[in-house]
Design a protein around this motif. Structure first.
Motif, mmCIF file in Angstrom:
data_model
loop_
_atom_site.group_PDB
_atom_site.id
_atom_site.type_symbol
_atom_site.label_atom_id
_atom_site.label_comp_id
_atom_site.label_asym_id
_atom_site.label_seq_id
_atom_site.Cartn_x
_atom_site.Cartn_y
_atom_site.Cartn_z
ATOM 1 N N THR A 30 46.201 -41.035 0.192
ATOM 2 C CA THR A 30 47.588 -40.935 -0.155
ATOM 3 C C THR A 30 47.738 -41.938 -1.550
ATOM 4 O OG1 THR A 30 48.324 -42.179 1.484
ATOM 5 C CG2 THR A 30 48.655 -40.040 1.889
ATOM 6 N N ALA A 31 47.159 -42.919 -1.799
ATOM 7 C CA ALA A 31 47.129 -43.903 -2.821
ATOM 8 C C ALA A 31 45.960 -44.688 -2.946
ATOM 9 C CB ALA A 31 48.433 -44.710 -2.356
ATOM 10 N N VAL A 32 45.582 -44.974 -4.134
ATOM 11 C CA VAL A 32 44.331 -45.780 -4.501
ATOM 12 C C VAL A 32 44.840 -46.985 -5.541
ATOM 13 C CG1 VAL A 32 41.973 -45.870 -5.412
ATOM 14 C CG2 VAL A 32 42.905 -43.723 -3.946
ATOM 15 N N GLU A 33 44.485 -48.125 -5.290
ATOM 16 C CA GLU A 33 44.849 -49.065 -6.298
ATOM 17 C C GLU A 33 43.491 -49.895 -6.559
ATOM 18 O OE1 GLU A 33 47.894 -52.663 -7.444
ATOM 19 O OE2 GLU A 33 48.156 -51.494 -5.642
ATOM 20 N N VAL A 34 43.022 -49.646 -7.784
ATOM 21 C CA VAL A 34 41.522 -50.516 -7.795
ATOM 22 C C VAL A 34 41.936 -51.888 -8.516
ATOM 23 C CG1 VAL A 34 39.329 -50.325 -9.326
ATOM 24 C CG2 VAL A 34 40.456 -48.455 -8.312
ATOM 25 N N HIS A 35 41.354 -52.954 -8.201
ATOM 26 C CA HIS A 35 41.399 -54.285 -8.686
ATOM 27 C C HIS A 35 40.002 -54.359 -9.402
ATOM 28 C CE1 HIS A 35 45.360 -54.800 -6.476
ATOM 29 N NE2 HIS A 35 44.581 -54.125 -5.487
ATOM 30 N N LEU A 36 39.872 -54.257 -10.621
ATOM 31 C CA LEU A 36 38.906 -54.413 -11.206
ATOM 32 C C LEU A 36 38.279 -55.661 -11.361
ATOM 33 C CD1 LEU A 36 36.892 -52.317 -12.841
ATOM 34 C CD2 LEU A 36 38.283 -53.015 -14.905
ATOM 35 N N ASP A 37 39.041 -56.765 -11.458
ATOM 36 C CA ASP A 37 38.573 -58.247 -11.224
ATOM 37 C C ASP A 37 37.877 -58.631 -9.983
ATOM 38 O OD1 ASP A 37 40.983 -57.843 -10.238
ATOM 39 O OD2 ASP A 37 41.755 -59.841 -10.689
ATOM 40 N N THR A 38 38.357 -58.076 -8.919
ATOM 41 C CA THR A 38 37.722 -58.728 -7.549
ATOM 42 C C THR A 38 36.787 -57.312 -7.077
ATOM 43 O OG1 THR A 38 39.724 -57.813 -6.411
ATOM 44 C CG2 THR A 38 39.755 -60.058 -6.907
ATOM 45 N N GLY A 39 36.779 -56.071 -7.346
ATOM 46 C CA GLY A 39 36.043 -55.139 -6.942
ATOM 47 C C GLY A 39 36.924 -54.312 -5.587
ATOM 48 N N LYS A 40 38.024 -55.005 -5.444
ATOM 49 C CA LYS A 40 38.870 -54.391 -4.195
ATOM 50 C C LYS A 40 39.391 -53.345 -4.524
ATOM 51 C CE LYS A 40 38.214 -58.414 -1.732
ATOM 52 N NZ LYS A 40 36.752 -58.560 -0.879
ATOM 53 N N VAL A 41 39.423 -52.260 -3.630
ATOM 54 C CA VAL A 41 40.101 -51.179 -3.832
ATOM 55 C C VAL A 41 40.907 -50.705 -2.449
ATOM 56 C CG1 VAL A 41 39.900 -48.597 -4.144
ATOM 57 C CG2 VAL A 41 38.227 -50.297 -5.172
ATOM 58 N N ASP A 42 42.296 -50.760 -2.739
ATOM 59 C CA ASP A 42 43.245 -50.603 -1.639
ATOM 60 C C ASP A 42 43.546 -49.168 -1.574
ATOM 61 O OD1 ASP A 42 43.393 -53.327 -1.233
ATOM 62 O OD2 ASP A 42 45.167 -53.461 -2.959
ATOM 63 N N VAL A 43 43.211 -48.655 -0.315
ATOM 64 C CA VAL A 43 43.408 -47.052 0.067
ATOM 65 C C VAL A 43 44.450 -46.972 0.992
ATOM 66 C CG1 VAL A 43 42.445 -45.136 0.356
ATOM 67 C CG2 VAL A 43 41.083 -46.884 -0.919
ATOM 68 N N ALA A 44 45.391 -46.015 0.639
ATOM 69 C CA ALA A 44 46.251 -45.537 1.852
ATOM 70 C C ALA A 44 45.661 -44.214 2.007
ATOM 71 C CB ALA A 44 47.776 -45.774 1.433
ATOM 72 N N TYR A 45 45.517 -43.875 3.589
ATOM 73 C CA TYR A 45 44.873 -42.801 4.017
ATOM 74 C C TYR A 45 45.524 -42.350 5.420
ATOM 75 C CZ TYR A 45 41.840 -45.200 6.777
ATOM 76 O OH TYR A 45 41.518 -46.255 7.777
ATOM 77 N N ASP A 46 45.333 -40.756 5.595
ATOM 78 C CA ASP A 46 45.787 -40.376 6.814
ATOM 79 C C ASP A 46 44.467 -40.215 7.456
ATOM 80 O OD1 ASP A 46 46.021 -38.585 8.864
ATOM 81 O OD2 ASP A 46 47.288 -37.223 7.920
ATOM 82 N N GLU A 47 44.488 -41.097 8.658
ATOM 83 C CA GLU A 47 43.266 -41.075 9.519
ATOM 84 C C GLU A 47 42.841 -39.777 10.037
ATOM 85 O OE1 GLU A 47 45.831 -42.547 10.049
ATOM 86 O OE2 GLU A 47 46.221 -43.018 12.213
ATOM 87 N N ALA A 48 43.755 -38.863 10.265
ATOM 88 C CA ALA A 48 43.397 -37.513 10.837
ATOM 89 C C ALA A 48 42.432 -36.657 9.829
ATOM 90 C CB ALA A 48 44.635 -36.868 11.240
ATOM 91 N N GLN A 49 42.684 -36.939 8.816
ATOM 92 C CA GLN A 49 41.879 -36.309 7.803
ATOM 93 C C GLN A 49 40.861 -36.770 6.818
ATOM 94 O OE1 GLN A 49 44.463 -33.819 5.029
ATOM 95 N NE2 GLN A 49 46.103 -35.129 5.644
ATOM 96 N N VAL A 50 40.511 -37.928 7.036
ATOM 97 C CA VAL A 50 39.556 -38.708 6.075
ATOM 98 C C VAL A 50 39.165 -39.921 6.688
ATOM 99 C CG1 VAL A 50 41.125 -39.597 4.469
ATOM 100 C CG2 VAL A 50 38.687 -39.297 3.784
ATOM 101 N N THR A 51 37.968 -40.342 6.680
ATOM 102 C CA THR A 51 37.336 -41.332 7.220
ATOM 103 C C THR A 51 36.894 -42.466 6.241
ATOM 104 O OG1 THR A 51 35.214 -40.699 7.572
ATOM 105 C CG2 THR A 51 36.451 -40.128 9.170
ATOM 106 N N ILE A 52 36.714 -43.792 6.724
ATOM 107 C CA ILE A 52 35.996 -44.701 5.809
ATOM 108 C C ILE A 52 34.792 -44.127 5.404
ATOM 109 C CG2 ILE A 52 35.408 -47.234 5.814
ATOM 110 C CD1 ILE A 52 38.077 -47.264 6.292
ATOM 111 N N ALA A 53 33.881 -43.700 6.032
ATOM 112 C CA ALA A 53 32.432 -43.102 5.892
ATOM 113 C C ALA A 53 32.649 -42.213 4.601
ATOM 114 C CB ALA A 53 31.896 -42.689 7.086
ATOM 115 N N ASP A 54 33.732 -41.319 4.841
ATOM 116 C CA ASP A 54 33.970 -40.210 3.745
ATOM 117 C C ASP A 54 34.326 -41.011 2.418
ATOM 118 O OD1 ASP A 54 33.814 -38.193 5.333
ATOM 119 O OD2 ASP A 54 35.999 -38.115 5.858
#
Ligand SMILES: [Cu+2]
Length: 68
Positions: A30-54
């Motif tokens: 549902t949302a992705v925010e990339v922090h290029l300086d740190t390599g952190k990528v914040d992700v909002a998701y529906d755990e019924a539809q997608v997994t961390i492995a995906d």
């Protein structure tokens, strides 16, 4: 659900959009925010539809490493 992926190898705006696009293409992201300086990528998701492995697979398919 909300998670933060630790992605290695992103260096520029192109990398940022590759990673963001790959994640947003997955169902259940549902949302992705990339922090290029740190390599952190914040992700909002529906755990019924997608997994961390995906998400990890989608990022790795773009040629980047997911550390955590
Ligand atoms: Cu780049």
């Amino acid at each position: 659900m909300q998670t933060t992926l630790d992605v290695r190898g992103m260096t520029c705006g192109h990398c940022e959009s590759s990673v963001k696009g790959a994640l947003e293409a997955l169902n259940g992201i549902t949302a992705v925010e990339v922090h290029l300086d740190t390599g952190k990528v914040d992700v909002a998701y529906d755990e019924a539809q997608v997994t961390i492995a995906d998400m990890r697979q989608a990022v790795e398919d773009q040629g980047y490493d997911v550390v955590a």
